[in-house]
Design an enzyme around this catalytic site. Structure first.
Site, PDB file in Angstrom:
ATOM      1  N   SER A  19       0.827  -1.375   0.037  1.00 47.85           N
ATOM      2  CA  SER A  19      -0.173   0.225   0.121  1.00 47.85           C
ATOM      3  C   SER A  19       0.803   1.271  -0.111  1.00 47.85           C
ATOM      4  O   SER A  19       1.940   1.251   0.442  1.00 47.85           O
ATOM      5  CB  SER A  19      -0.853   0.027   1.439  1.00 47.85           C
ATOM      6  OG  SER A  19      -1.980   0.882   1.108  1.00 47.85           O
ATOM      7  N   GLN A  21      -0.763   5.068   6.775  1.00 49.37           N
ATOM      8  CA  GLN A  21      -0.469   4.246   5.537  1.00 49.37           C
ATOM      9  C   GLN A  21       0.662   2.981   6.083  1.00 49.37           C
ATOM     10  O   GLN A  21       0.807   2.148   5.644  1.00 49.37           O
ATOM     11  CB  GLN A  21       0.195   5.060   4.342  1.00 49.37           C
ATOM     12  CG  GLN A  21       0.051   4.178   3.326  1.00 49.37           C
ATOM     13  CD  GLN A  21      -1.267   3.895   2.439  1.00 49.37           C
ATOM     14  OE1 GLN A  21      -2.070   4.636   2.816  1.00 49.37           O
ATOM     15  NE2 GLN A  21      -1.282   2.569   2.286  1.00 49.37           N
ATOM     16  N   HIS A  68       0.326  -0.358   7.737  1.00 46.29           N
ATOM     17  CA  HIS A  68      -0.290  -1.406   7.205  1.00 46.29           C
ATOM     18  C   HIS A  68       0.758  -2.526   7.047  1.00 46.29           C
ATOM     19  O   HIS A  68       0.272  -3.753   7.070  1.00 46.29           O
ATOM     20  CB  HIS A  68      -0.591  -1.001   5.337  1.00 46.29           C
ATOM     21  CG  HIS A  68      -2.057  -0.448   5.361  1.00 46.29           C
ATOM     22  ND1 HIS A  68      -3.196  -1.431   5.588  1.00 46.29           N
ATOM     23  CD2 HIS A  68      -2.532   0.582   5.251  1.00 46.29           C
ATOM     24  CE1 HIS A  68      -4.074  -0.599   5.221  1.00 46.29           C
ATOM     25  NE2 HIS A  68      -3.847   0.670   5.198  1.00 46.29           N
ATOM     26  N   GLU A 127      -1.194   4.756  -5.225  1.00 52.01           N
ATOM     27  CA  GLU A 127      -2.575   4.201  -4.984  1.00 52.01           C
ATOM     28  C   GLU A 127      -3.418   5.249  -4.314  1.00 52.01           C
ATOM     29  O   GLU A 127      -4.658   5.516  -4.655  1.00 52.01           O
ATOM     30  CB  GLU A 127      -2.337   3.120  -3.797  1.00 52.01           C
ATOM     31  CG  GLU A 127      -3.721   2.372  -3.503  1.00 52.01           C
ATOM     32  CD  GLU A 127      -3.364   1.446  -2.278  1.00 52.01           C
ATOM     33  OE1 GLU A 127      -4.170   0.867  -1.725  1.00 52.01           O
ATOM     34  OE2 GLU A 127      -2.273   1.356  -1.582  1.00 52.01           O
ATOM     35  N   HIS A 128      -3.160   6.041  -3.126  1.00 50.62           N
ATOM     36  CA  HIS A 128      -3.902   7.115  -2.452  1.00 50.62           C
ATOM     37  C   HIS A 128      -3.090   8.593  -2.946  1.00 50.62           C
ATOM     38  O   HIS A 128      -1.963   8.461  -2.755  1.00 50.62           O
ATOM     39  CB  HIS A 128      -3.874   7.131  -1.202  1.00 50.62           C
ATOM     40  CG  HIS A 128      -4.358   5.536  -0.762  1.00 50.62           C
ATOM     41  ND1 HIS A 128      -3.615   4.612  -0.490  1.00 50.62           N
ATOM     42  CD2 HIS A 128      -5.640   5.340  -0.410  1.00 50.62           C
ATOM     43  CE1 HIS A 128      -4.362   3.495  -0.152  1.00 50.62           C
ATOM     44  NE2 HIS A 128      -5.663   3.806  -0.061  1.00 50.62           N
ATOM     45  N   ASP A 141     -10.910   4.662   3.497  1.00 52.89           N
ATOM     46  CA  ASP A 141     -10.559   3.357   3.769  1.00 52.89           C
ATOM     47  C   ASP A 141     -11.750   2.889   4.493  1.00 52.89           C
ATOM     48  O   ASP A 141     -11.889   1.630   4.465  1.00 52.89           O
ATOM     49  CB  ASP A 141      -9.420   3.512   4.866  1.00 52.89           C
ATOM     50  CG  ASP A 141      -8.397   3.481   4.149  1.00 52.89           C
ATOM     51  OD1 ASP A 141      -8.019   3.220   2.973  1.00 52.89           O
ATOM     52  OD2 ASP A 141      -6.903   3.363   4.685  1.00 52.89           O
ATOM     53  N   GLU A 171      -7.441  -8.496 -47.227  1.00 51.30           N
ATOM     54  CA  GLU A 171      -6.379  -9.221 -46.405  1.00 51.30           C
ATOM     55  C   GLU A 171      -6.132 -10.703 -46.857  1.00 51.30           C
ATOM     56  O   GLU A 171      -5.523 -11.537 -46.086  1.00 51.30           O
ATOM     57  CB  GLU A 171      -7.224  -9.218 -44.904  1.00 51.30           C
ATOM     58  CG  GLU A 171      -7.121  -7.878 -44.312  1.00 51.30           C
ATOM     59  CD  GLU A 171      -7.661  -7.819 -42.856  1.00 51.30           C
ATOM     60  OE1 GLU A 171      -7.342  -6.937 -42.210  1.00 51.30           O
ATOM     61  OE2 GLU A 171      -8.282  -9.057 -42.584  1.00 51.30           O
ATOM     62  N   HIS A 219     -14.276 -15.054 -45.557  1.00 56.98           N
ATOM     63  CA  HIS A 219     -14.936 -13.910 -45.155  1.00 56.98           C
ATOM     64  C   HIS A 219     -15.446 -13.090 -45.931  1.00 56.98           C
ATOM     65  O   HIS A 219     -16.550 -12.738 -46.089  1.00 56.98           O
ATOM     66  CB  HIS A 219     -13.860 -13.062 -44.391  1.00 56.98           C
ATOM     67  CG  HIS A 219     -13.374 -13.256 -42.941  1.00 56.98           C
ATOM     68  ND1 HIS A 219     -12.654 -14.305 -42.714  1.00 56.98           N
ATOM     69  CD2 HIS A 219     -13.573 -12.529 -41.870  1.00 56.98           C
ATOM     70  CE1 HIS A 219     -12.704 -14.321 -41.358  1.00 56.98           C
ATOM     71  NE2 HIS A 219     -12.960 -13.344 -40.811  1.00 56.98           N
TER      72      HIS A 219
END
Length: 420
Positions: free
Chosen positions: A228, A250, A253, A318-319, A352, A406, A411
């Site tokens: 984190s 933070q 964690h 992340e944050h 959070d 192609e 096709h």
């Protein structure tokens, strides 16, 4: 750019061993199924249970073990998460009967994924908030089968009561008492007791992240999450006490967690450095938070706020918190982040737990290409088309010509048959 405090480079020398260990776990689950799960549960958690699915009676018992006030708090948080998810879902609309050419009608449907597994970590802390963040958007999306799993409390056969209660509040249909890489493998490939799912979401340790990476394709995943992280951009008006507190929130964690301050004010940077040390002295989780801060924390001094935005976009945190005078300009300049927290009062802790945005977010620069888990994680946008005879006239020859170009004559033939 100068460093008031710099992090220690991370050691990735054990990565190959991790990859091989996880591969062996996955292969063992594929081959031996439940029997392998039982062995890993005993080995990693001291969990001897052989009935992996948690019963309704166990869930009801968990409610008795959790403080009523905490249950009320969970229910309020769940309500905020649910209401925001509903607004998000309503913003994702179907497209119906768009006539791109005469007689050619296109559209798309928004279809819920059929089944998911919400992986709720349970190693250092009972992360019941994650159960709410994962299962509620899945429920709002309309996922028919929502499973969840979490490691048991060490040496027991039980998931933490608060985690069980949160899973129930969130509307989980099936709860299983297991975690780790073997849980990811089980929900990817299936065992005697566990039916595989279509997508697995949720954070976890490095073994869980590596298992999700290796199982991707067999099963969908949200993203491969790492440690984190929070990045805080602040001009001189920043509150050093708040910034230090958010960095330490933070850092607690995990010892690999990362807190970064990018500031235009040297005095503020040095003040935050002192304030972190002051708050660490009385922090109950200081042992883990101190290691994370000393090894991974950074304070970066820049000449201009524009330089701060460039650094942030490169780090892609992340944050991301911003304590700046021109918030509108900041929001225009910042493009890479999991979730944005605007102003000194918008602390990451509120996101959070209770504000309503999701806390399951991309790490290790993944926010360059994806956002966090949300209701749309559990929805598929599936296109369709309907073509009437006038549509063949408007696009048939084009399709035939392009197929010939192609060298795909089958096709071309399929278009030609309809041109007749």
């Amino acid at each position: 750019m100068n460093y008031i405090k710099q992090s220690i480079p991370r050691d990735f020398s054990q990565q190959e061993e991790l990859v091989n260990n996880v591969r062996n776990i996955i292969n063992n689950i594929i081959e031996n199924k439940d029997e392998a799960l039982f062995q890993y549960n005993i080995k990693f958690d001291g969990n001897n249970r052989t009935d992996l699915r948690v019963s309704r009676a166990e869930i009801e018992e968990a409610y008795k073990l959790v403080e009523p006030s905490l249950i009320q708090d969970m229910e309020k948080a769940a309500d905020n998460i649910r209401r925001f998810a509903e607004v998000q879902k309503n913003s994702i609309g179907a497209v119906d009967h768009f006539e791109v050419n005469q007689g050619v009608f296109l559209g798309h449907k928004i279809i819920p994924i059929n089944s998911c597994c919400c992986y709720v970590p349970g190693g250092g802390y009972p992360l019941y908030s994650t159960a709410l963040m994962l299962a509620i958007p899945a429920k709002v999306a309309g996922v028919k089968r929502i499973a969840a799993c979490s490691p048991t409390m060490k040496g027991t056969e039980a998931i933490h009561p608060s985690t069980l209660v949160a899973m129930d509040i969130a509307g989980v249909d099936e709860i299983y008492a297991l975690g780790g890489a073997h849980a990811i493998a089980a929900f990817s490939y299936g065992t005697e007791q566990i039916k595989p799912v279509d997508i697995i979401v949720g954070p976890g340790n490095q073994y869980v992240a590596e298992a999700k990476r290796q199982c991707y394709g067999q099963v969908g995943i949200d993203f491969v999450a790492g440690p984190s992280e929070v990045l805080i951009i602040s001009e001189s008006m920043g509150n050093a006490e708040f910034i230090a507190a958010d960095i330490l929130a933070q850092s607690e964690h995990d010892v690999q967690a990362k807190g970064i301050l990018v500031t235009t004010d040297e005095g503020l940077g040095k003040q935050v450095l002192r304030e972190v040390d002051n708050q660490l002295a009385t922090l109950e989780t200081q042992e883990k938070a101190r290691i994370a801060w000393e090894n991974n924390g950074e304070i970066i001094l820049v000449d201009t706020i524009e330089e701060a935005y460039e650094i942030s976009n490169e780090i892609a945190p992340e944050h991301l918190e911003i304590h700046v005078s021109d918030e509108t300009k900041a929001m225009e300049s910042l493009t890479n982040y999991g979730s944005l927290f605007i102003g000194e009062n918008a602390a990451e802790v509120f996101g959070d737990y209770v504000s309503g945005t999701n806390h399951t977010l991309p790490t290790v620069r993944a926010s360059r290409y994806t956002g966090g888990v949300y209701v749309g994680t559990f929805l598929k946008t599936c296109t369709y088309q309907k073509i009437d005879p006038s549509g063949i006239s408007s696009i048939g020859q084009i399709a035939y010509n392009m197929a010939i170009g192609e060298g795909l004559y089958g096709h071309a033939n399929a278009a030609k048959k309809r041109l007749k």
